[in-house]
Design a protein around this motif. Structure first.
Motif, PDB file in Angstrom:
ATOM      1  N   LYS A  36       0.804  -1.217   0.000  1.00  0.00           N
ATOM      2  CA  LYS A  36       0.000   0.000   0.000  1.00  0.00           C
ATOM      3  C   LYS A  36       0.842   1.276   0.000  1.00  0.00           C
ATOM      4  N   GLY A  37       2.153   1.143  -0.037  1.00  0.00           N
ATOM      5  CA  GLY A  37       3.007   2.314  -0.104  1.00  0.00           C
ATOM      6  C   GLY A  37       3.402   2.884   1.229  1.00  0.00           C
ATOM      7  N   ALA A  38       3.233   2.130   2.301  1.00  0.00           N
ATOM      8  CA  ALA A  38       3.613   2.610   3.628  1.00  0.00           C
ATOM      9  C   ALA A  38       4.998   2.084   3.980  1.00  0.00           C
ATOM     10  N   ILE A  39       5.755   2.898   4.712  1.00  0.00           N
ATOM     11  CA  ILE A  39       7.096   2.488   5.141  1.00  0.00           C
ATOM     12  C   ILE A  39       6.970   1.394   6.198  1.00  0.00           C
ATOM     13  N   ILE A  40       7.653   0.282   5.950  1.00  0.00           N
ATOM     14  CA  ILE A  40       7.619  -0.823   6.916  1.00  0.00           C
ATOM     15  C   ILE A  40       9.013  -1.219   7.368  1.00  0.00           C
ATOM     16  N   GLY A  41      10.051  -0.588   6.856  1.00  0.00           N
ATOM     17  CA  GLY A  41      11.396  -0.939   7.285  1.00  0.00           C
ATOM     18  C   GLY A  41      12.427  -0.158   6.499  1.00  0.00           C
ATOM     19  N   ALA A  42      13.667  -0.295   6.923  1.00  0.00           N
ATOM     20  CA  ALA A  42      14.770   0.376   6.242  1.00  0.00           C
ATOM     21  C   ALA A  42      16.051  -0.377   6.542  1.00  0.00           C
ATOM     22  N   ASN A  43      17.040  -0.141   5.701  1.00  0.00           N
ATOM     23  CA  ASN A  43      18.343  -0.766   5.877  1.00  0.00           C
ATOM     24  C   ASN A  43      19.413   0.203   5.391  1.00  0.00           C
ATOM     25  N   MET A  44      20.552   0.221   6.073  1.00  0.00           N
ATOM     26  CA  MET A  44      21.608   1.171   5.776  1.00  0.00           C
ATOM     27  C   MET A  44      22.911   0.425   5.518  1.00  0.00           C
ATOM     28  N   SER A  45      23.603   0.824   4.465  1.00  0.00           N
ATOM     29  CA  SER A  45      24.927   0.301   4.154  1.00  0.00           C
ATOM     30  C   SER A  45      25.893   1.471   4.120  1.00  0.00           C
ATOM     31  N   THR A  46      27.085   1.260   4.723  1.00  0.00           N
ATOM     32  CA  THR A  46      28.085   2.324   4.782  1.00  0.00           C
ATOM     33  C   THR A  46      29.334   1.889   4.041  1.00  0.00           C
ATOM     34  N   TYR A  47      30.095   2.888   3.591  1.00  0.00           N
ATOM     35  CA  TYR A  47      31.280   2.621   2.790  1.00  0.00           C
ATOM     36  C   TYR A  47      32.416   3.528   3.239  1.00  0.00           C
TER      37      TYR A  47
END
Length: 1714
Positions: free
Chosen positions: A230-241
């Motif tokens: 439905k287009g709602a935010i349900i999570g996130a993930n971050m990668s660093t360099y």
């Protein structure tokens, strides 16, 4: 070349300039192919010869005026560097627009200022809008990515790049904020809060101050935001360099370490931070190397608080998991809580201990020893080492030992070798960097764990890549240098004086991203050509594949570097030599070179620049070595977090960013180098980007001084050459950069299309006419919906169009001049004839006038001679008559004078004798009166002294007030006696006045008789007196005449003085009246101002209160969602509605699910002034009961029945009444005294002598006045207290009667409804909870509330407190549940709003305190009448108001809950049409049906945008009115108060106006005259709709004034200074930013219109600076602004059971009518 013919006289070109890079010049002559130079005129007026060896050396042409400030760079006619630079400068400086499109790239220029373009109103304006319709913005890119993801179900990426300080981090932050708002609005979850909370944490641990940026990201990050179906935010993930670890131990001058260290030092005084033993940043070596540790306008303490709050938000994920899982999952999570949850509070302190330990580690003093300093040692009492060991939980001695020694294994034997001081310092710094790196990775891992989706599988994601902006590590002694860039690149390739391994990795990543960008741009061009069905050839673009192969290919730089790292004796020099041997010998590599003056460096020809790298340090940085012994020391730490950091390192198959060195051969998995890992992570990133649809944002740094809106062309051009903008332009210019739809081309160049009059066959007309305009067919091509042009062809068409318009203008001018000349000749001929006619007429009239004058002169002469003769005759005759008359008069007067003298002598003698007699009598009478006055005055003084003595004595006062209980009963009777006495006084006064009048008339009659007698006496013949008597008589008469004259003069003087005094009195009275009026006016103004201020403050408090209620409702809904989700995960089934009513217990806590975490509504209400006061006091009781009784001498026995407040009120009323009576009697006394004095004066003037009877009357009147004064003085101590108390305090004296009658209330009250206890839940269920929508809508307005109220009244009458409480609270809870159940139904929401309001008014009307409020209102009314009227105590009678039967029990809690609930219902009722209108409001109001007779408005879309097909079901203004009609019909059907309806539509009209105005400000294609006419027509329809329904009050129409003025601004003239002044007078509701934005966005859509010039915009800005428009306001209106609702205080209707019509469909027949 087709563009050569554009180099004509007057054309504008660009020439290079050493300062401004490019400056504009004008051609002074036409150019031909044989010319070797062109003559140019510079902006300053100088002329210059510009050399041209070949046509390709010609200076670039400037774009036409139509392209000035273009929002898309690819839409320019000429695509070259100066055009791009000029367009960006105009938009940045003149239009204050920091965003510009360049094809698929968004160019963002850092303004170094806070702009009001990132609020929620801007997010709402861009949400759901097409990217081609809106002005360039970072939100537009985010919206395009979001819509593409939802529409195509494909992952998206946003790549943000730029220099350090160009605004990359801020752009990424606003992008994530947009996703959090748009993706989190639908679901009330905390994921979006966590996504935003991760920014402060990453900024604290990964950002630092550099020379170019105060908040520079020192690592690269790629954030994937996951969305549900439905287009709602349900999570996130971050990668660093590639974190810049070296910054932990070294900072260049004017730079800082990471922010978190300074935040800790700034917070060292906090109690929880004192154990860290921190000091100022200047005390630590790792934070004092850069110099000044402060950042302007930054508070490290506040930043530390933000970081801790962000940790707290992320740490709450554990609690949410516990609520969402079952019991066995909860136990599992308790076991793995450190791996599943975010950063817990205790772990935050562990992090801070590790950070503090790193700071103390830098202060550890390592000293060298030995002959050649081959050894090192640390003092055992080193304070920094002790603190470091204590904070990390390690042994200080072991740590000190392995910092100064290393272990070697040779031939199976283990040796411990000491190291030098420099090596020990390097080992210490390596340990600090390694600790910080592991902590940073652990923090990122925990953030990812907290951001991980818990609501299901992620369907798609949007990635935000914040790639490197500058070099990440600098060695000591290196300084930053200016960029030396010459070609284009996608990211910010940067070169420094010394480039090492970090620059090499960053430029390698930039090469990969550059290649991906070039291929994507080429792919989009290819898709555009294929969509338009064009025949196209391959476009050549710069491919950097060879440079990438040089770095990562087989035997490339990275392979050779890893191979050299595996060598036992590998060195940097040997590795560089291998590079020379491999890539220079033989054919050599085209992108690899060797410096001339160095054998330890190499050069790589990157796509952006040629960069020289120093080989020193490459091997060590690639290995990233740290001694295993120090790692083992940290593994044995007593701190759980420290042990976890390095235990995880040991358990991993490979080290994330380096290797661990030990004496024995390490396992192969520990040999992964930094370069190898970076290449792997970069390849994973590229695979991710290639699998998504990329969107590019290029951030530009306009100046190095960080000054707001300062544009440095040199720095900007350097970045444009390096950020991929010019590469995009070059690829676009290689094909067909200019693209017009057939409709746009037809309407723009219609004047060039011969024979085309209509727009029916637009495409056919364009195809037929274009070959005649552009002979070369290679310069254009026809597509399916567009016509494509090569670079410069649009400028050619503009020149042809300008020539055609100029020729047409010449023809028009010739015809106009001929017409003007003919008109001038005709008018001259007519004027000549007219002048001749008037001259002839004037001569004729002059001759006639002369003849007339001659005849008149003759008549005048004749008449004059006749008059002279007649006057002479009359003069002689009059003289004779006059002489005769004078002679006769003289004789008569002489005879008369003798007679008068005789008569006067007789009269004077009589008057003198009478005067002597009267004087003697007057003296005798005055003596007698004086004696009487003395006697009476002596007696009065004695009486006065006696009365004063009695008044001063306490005994007298007590005696007067003795027996208060008896006086209270006697005063009523005495009041009647006083009234009768006063009437008698008035009657006696009237009799005395009549007697005085009669006496005065008698005196006047006597005087008249005396005068008549004197006349008769003087008329008698006077006897002949002697000569002596006559002389004596003559002397007496003369003396009397002198006295009479003196008296007459004195009377006249007194009269003059009286007149002057009267005049002065009138003047003073007028002045006093004017002063009183002025004071009254000032008082009224002050009162009005104070009232307005109080009203504004009240509205603000009401708005805050209602905002708290709205937030409480949102949190309550969020709690319900979480509770339902928890029930679903635990396998709960759906509960029946009857079971849902079980919590309806009398407990007040059951009304709110937030008993501990959130404040109750009562607590929220206590801080608001908008809640109604339940008790009002007229006077504050300042004295105690005993003091009051002593003051009034009332015994306690009699005062038991009186309350303290009643006695105080009674005493005040008595005191006020006494003062009123005293002032009234004194005024009457003064009036009587003035009247007596006036009568005395009249008597003295009438007669000098009075009879004894008259004197007696006067004395009797004086005695009567004295008697009246004595009696009135006695009345001062007596007041009708009983009457006042019975009128003002009816509740006090009716207590016993009311208490006795309350027992009989149940028997006497009728017209109620009775519901048994067991049927209460059934009643609530059938009446409120489970009632069907069709049945509920058909009910009479307010029926459920009336039924509930009558049932509560019946329970109250029979004394059942429990039933009344439970029924009332159950009804309130059920209404709240019904509101939640129908959140999208307007009719049902209006129904329950009506019932909630009615129930609230009924309960409030019958509340017990209502009687007291009625008394207060009546008492205030009594006081007002008492002060303004005389005789109030005798004539005032109270009329009892309509009797309202109060409730016996207090239901204030339920009334307050209903008060809050009706606000929530109103807000829900308003939110439903707002939600419906938000989807199509802008399209309906701005893009509705076209106005008949106007040309349809087209808009040029940005290049690359897909043409949108026309919608057959496009929303119109009728759709908007339909939604408003639905709301109006629902509220009218429920008979809601008109004032409430007006407030609702005021809120909706503001929302409509604000949404439309925001879209107008952000859409350039809407800013034109024809579109303004259409919008004004739509607004007029809305105004007419409101007026037809009488809804124009309460500001409903006034709220649309900003939109109306904006539309007027589109239609008025915009050229001269008068137009600017008129514009400011018209647009009073718009601020300066809005006016300038509309003028800047104004886009003409017809040949009769033209663009607003920059000079006019600057003129308007100058006028705005000194006006009221210059106040700092936001650009967009806040569409979420909520006006506070005020419910009208209307008296509810009378509710009786026999008046209700209860349908059988409700199934509540079990209730009984009473």
């Amino acid at each position: 070349m087709a563009t050569l013919q554009l180099y004509t006289k007057g054309a504008s070109v660009w020439i290079p300039d050493p300062d401004a890079v490019w400056v504009s010049a004008q051609l002074l002559q036409d150019y031909t192919r044989d010319d070797k130079h062109v003559l140019l005129q510079l902006p300053g007026g100088e002329e210059e010869c510009y050399p041209v060896a070949a046509p390709s050396d010609l200076p670039p042409l400037a774009n036409p005026d139509i392209s000035e400030g273009e929002s898309d760079l690819t839409a320019l006619s000429f695509l070259h560097e100066p055009a791009i630079l000029h367009n960006l400068r105009v938009r940045f400086l003149d239009y204050n627009s920091i965003y510009t499109y360049c094809g698929i790239v968004l160019v963002a220029i850092n303004p170094y200022d806070q702009l009001p373009i990132y609020g929620e109103e801007v997010i709402d304006a861009y949400s759901g809008q097409d990217m081609a319709d809106m002005e360039p913005h970072i939100f537009s890119v985010a919206e395009d990515a979001y819509r593409t993801m939802m529409r195509e179900e494909k992952n998206q990426s946003i790549i943000i790049s730029g220099e350090s300080g160009s605004g990359k981090t801020v752009s990424a932050k606003f992008t994530m904020r947009y996703f959090a708002v748009v993706g989190g609005a639908a679901q009330q979850t905390s994921v979006e809060d966590k996504v935003l909370a991760s920014n402060p944490i990453m900024e604290a641990f990964g950002n630092a101050k550099t020379t170019r940026n105060d908040n520079s990201s020192r690592f690269g990050k790629y954030i994937q935001i996951g969305f549900s179906r439905k287009g709602a935010i349900i999570g996130a993930n971050m990668s660093t360099y590639l974190l810049e670890k070296s910054r932990v131990v070294f900072q260049a001058p004017a730079e800082r370490n990471y922010h978190i260290f300074y935040q800790l030092c700034a917070s060292r005084q906090l109690p929880e931070m004192r154990s860290l033993k921190l000091a100022t940043p200047e005390h630590f070596r790792y934070t004092n190397q850069g110099g000044d540790a402060n950042i302007p306008c930054t508070d490290d303490v506040m930043e530390m608080e933000r970081t801790c709050n962000a940790f707290s938000i992320l740490g709450r994920s554990l609690l949410i998991h516990i609520k969402m899982k079952e019991l066995h999952l909860f136990l599992l999570m308790c076991f793995f809580s450190t791996k599943l949850a975010g950063v817990l509070p205790e772990q935050q302190m562990e992090l801070f201990r590790i950070l503090a330990a790193v700071l103390h580690l830098g202060n550890v003093n390592i000293q060298a020893s030995g002959r050649s300093s081959e050894r090192s040692y640390i003092d055992a009492d080193d304070v920094s080492l002790a603190i470091f060991s204590k904070l990390l939980g390690v042994e200080a001695a072991v740590t000190a030992h392995w910092l100064c020694h290393r272990r070697l294994i040779l031939g199976g034997e283990t040796l411990v070798k000491p190291i030098s001081g420099q090596q020990a310092i390097e080992a210490r710094d390596a340990l600090a960097k390694h600790i910080y790196e592991q902590m940073f990775k652990w923090t990122v891992h925990r953030l990812n764990a907290a951001l991980r989706s818990q609501l299901g599988r992620t369907r798609s994601f949007i990635g935000v890549l914040d790639i490197y902006g500058c070099v990440t590590e600098l060695q000591e002694g290196c300084y930053l240098a200016l960029l030396q860039l010459t070609s284009s690149s996608v990211c910010s390739f940067e070169t420094f004086e010394r480039n090492s391994f970090e620059q090499f990795c960053i430029n390698y990543a930039n090469e990969k991203l550059q290649q991906q960008f070039n291929r994507h741009v080429f792919h989009l061009e290819q898709e555009e050509y294929e969509r338009e069905e064009l025949t196209w050839s391959r476009i050549e673009f710069s491919d950097n594949q060879q440079c990438i192969l040089l770095i990562e290919g087989q035997l490339g730089l990275l392979d050779l570097l890893d191979e050299e790292c595996r060598m036992p004796k590998g060195s940097d020099d040997s590795w560089v030599q291998k590079l020379y041997d491999k890539h220079l010998t033989g054919r050599g590599h085209p992108h690899f070179r060797k410096p001339r003056m160095s054998n330890s460096a190499f050069i790589i020809l990157h796509s952006a620049d040629m960069v020289q790298y120093e080989g020193g340090g490459f091997l060590d940085k690639n290995r990233d070595t740290i001694f295993e012994e120090l790692v083992n020391v940290l593994k044995a730490s007593q701190s759980e977090l420290v042990a976890e950091l390095f235990q995880q390192q040991g358990n991993k198959p490979s080290v994330a960013n380096g290797s661990v060195r030990s004496g024995r051969r390490a396992h192969r998995e520990h040999k992964l180098t930094v370069g190898f890992q970076f290449r792997q992570s970069l390849q994973l990133l590229m695979d991710t980007l290639n699998s998504t649809t990329p969107h590019y944002v290029r951030c530009i740094k306009p100046n190095d001084l960080k000054r707001p809106f300062m544009f440095d062309p040199k720095r900007t051009v350097q970045q444009l050459r390096a950020c991929g903008v010019l590469e995009t332009i070059r690829i676009s210019a290689a094909g067909f950069p200019s693209r017009w739809t057939y409709e746009e081309f037809f309407f723009r160049y219609r004047v060039l299309l011969h024979g085309c009059q209509g727009s029916g066959e637009v495409q056919l007309a364009c195809r037929q006419a274009l070959p005649q305009l552009i002979p070369d067919p290679d310069q254009y091509v026809f597509g399916r919906t567009k016509v494509f042009f090569r670079a410069g062809q649009v400028a050619l068409l503009e020149r042809l169009r300008a020539e055609r318009l100029r020729m047409a203008a010449v023809v028009l001018q010739s015809w106009v001049r001929r017409w003007l000349a003919r008109i001038h000749y005709t008018r001259t001929l007519w004027a000549t004839i007219t002048i001749q006619r008037y001259c002839r007429g004037a001569l004729a009239r002059r001759l006639a006038l002369i003849l007339r004058y001659t005849k008149a002169a003759l008549v005048i002469q004749k008449t004059y001679r006749m008059l002279v003769a007649r006057n002479v005759f009359h003069l002689v005759r009059q003289a004779a008559i006059t002489i005769q008359a004078f002679i006769r008069g003289t004789l008569a007067r002489r005879k008369y004078r003798l007679l008068v003298e005789e008569r006067a002598a007789s009269l004077l003698q009589a008057r003198v004798r009478g005067w002597l007699a009267r004087r003697a009598f007057t003296r005798f009478r005055a003596a007698v009166v004086f004696a009487q006055c003395c006697v009476r005055r002596r007696a009065a003084k004695r009486e006065l002294l006696k009365l004063k003595t009695e008044a001063r004595s306490v005994e007298r006062y007590r005696e007067l007030n003795k027996g208060m209980e008896v006086k209270l009963m006697q005063l009523q009777m005495k009041a009647d006696q006083v009234a009768r006495e006063r009437a008698a006084l008035k009657e006696s006064l009237r009799v005395e006045r009549e007697a005085a009048a009669n006496e005065l008339s008698a005196l006047r009659a006597t005087i008249q008789k005396l005068e008549e007698h004197q006349k008769r006496f003087t008329a008698r013949p006077v006897s002949i007196l002697s000569e002596e008597e006559q002389q004596e008589r003559r002397r007496a008469e003369e003396k009397a005449a002198r006295e009479l004259l003196q008296l007459t003069q004195e009377v006249e003087a007194l009269q003059r003085e009286k007149a002057s005094l009267s005049t002065e009195r009138d003047r003073l009275s007028a002045c006093l009246l004017q002063q009183e009026q002025a004071q009254e006016a000032l008082v009224q103004q002050a009162v009005s101002r104070a009232t307005a201020a109080v009203r504004v403050e009240l509205d603000e408090e009401r708005r805050k209160h209602q905002g708290l209620l709205r937030e409480f409702t949102r949190l309550e809904q969020r709690y319900d969602n979480l509770r339902e989700m928890s029930q679903l995960t635990q396998g709960y089934g759906r509960t029946d509605s009857t079971q849902s009513l079980e919590p309806l217990s009398p407990s007040p806590q059951s009304l709110s699910p937030f008993t501990s975490a959130f404040p109750s509504p009562e607590e929220v209400r206590r801080i608001s002034v908008t809640s109604p006061s339940t008790e009002t006091r007229v006077w504050s009781l300042e004295t105690s009961m005993d003091q009051l009784m002593n003051m009034m001498d009332v015994t306690k026995k009699a005062a038991v029945e009186l309350k303290e407040e009643d006695l105080a009120h009674a005493y005040d009323v008595v005191r006020v009444a006494n003062k009123c009576l005293e002032s009234q009697l004194q005024s009457q006394r003064s009036e009587w005294e003035q009247e007596v004095e006036m009568l005395k004066c009249q008597l003295r003037q009438a007669s000098s002598g009075l009879s004894a009877h008259q004197q007696a009357l006067l004395e009797a009147r004086e005695q009567e006045c004295v008697r009246l004064r004595r009696e009135l003085k006695g009345l001062r101590s007596t007041v009708p207290i009983r009457r006042l108390l019975t009128q003002v305090f009816p509740s006090t004296f009716l207590t016993e009667s009311s208490s006795s009658s309350s027992q009989q209330k149940a028997a006497s009250t009728t017209g109620l409804l009775e519901c048994k206890k067991r049927d209460e839940n059934k009643l609530i269920k059938n009446l409120i909870t489970d009632v069907r929508t069709d049945i509920a809508v058909s009910l009479p307005p307010g029926l459920p509330a009336s039924v509930v109220f009558l049932c509560v009244r019946q329970a109250d009458c029979r004394g059942d407190q429990t039933s009344a409480y439970s029924l009332c609270r159950a009804a309130v809870t059920a209404m709240k549940t019904a509101l939640k159940k129908h959140t999208n139904d307007v009719a049902m929401t209006a129904l329950w709003l009506k019932n909630i309001c009615l129930l609230h008014d009924l309960l409030n009307q019958h509340a017990p305190k209502q009687v007291e409020r009625t008394f207060n209102n009546e008492y205030k009314h009594v006081l007002c009448i008492y002060e303004g009227m005389k005789g109030l105590l005798l004539s005032f009678q109270t009329n009892d108001p309509e009797e309202v039967q109060p409730l016996n029990f207090d239901l204030r809690d339920s009334i307050r809950t209903l008060s809050d609930l009706r606000i929530q219902a109103y807000q829900q009722l308003i939110s439903i049409p707002k939600t419906q209108l938000q989807n199509f409001l802008a399209s309906a109001l701005l893009e509705g049906e076209d106005v008949p007779g106007l040309k349809p408005v087209g808009s040029r879309k940005r290049a690359g945008s897909e043409p949108r097909t026309a919608r057959t079901d496009a929303p119109t203004m009728a759709s908007v009115l339909k939604e408003l009609w639905v709301l109006h019909d629902a509220m009218s059907h429920q008979a809601l108060h008109p004032a409430l309806m007006e407030q609702a539509f005021h809120q909706l009209t503001y929302f409509i106006s604000a949404s439309a105005l925001n879209s107008l400000l952000l859409r350039k294609d809407m800013c034109c005259c024809s579109r303004g006419i259409l919008i004004r027509l739509n607004v007029s329809q809305l105004e007419e709709w409101l007026r037809c329904r009488d809804l124009q009050t309460e500001g409903a129409v006034a709220s649309m004034e900003p939109l109306i003025q904006a539309v007027q601004l589109l239609q008025v003239g915009k050229k001269t200074e008068k137009d600017a002044e008129a514009l400011l007078q018209t647009c009073t509701a718009l601020n300066s930013d809005q006016i300038v934005r509309i003028l800047s966005n104004y886009t003409p859509h017809s040949d009769l219109d033209e663009k607003v010039s920059l000079n006019f915009i600057r003129m308007v800005q100058g006028l705005l600076k000194g006006s009221a428009h210059a106040q700092p306001l936001q650009l967009l209106l806040d569409i979420k602004r909520e006006f506070p609702v005020t419910f009208p205080d209307a008296t509810p209707p009378v509710v009786r059971a026999d008046m209700l019509v209860i349908p059988d469909s409700l199934k509540i027949s079990f209730i009984r009518r009473v």
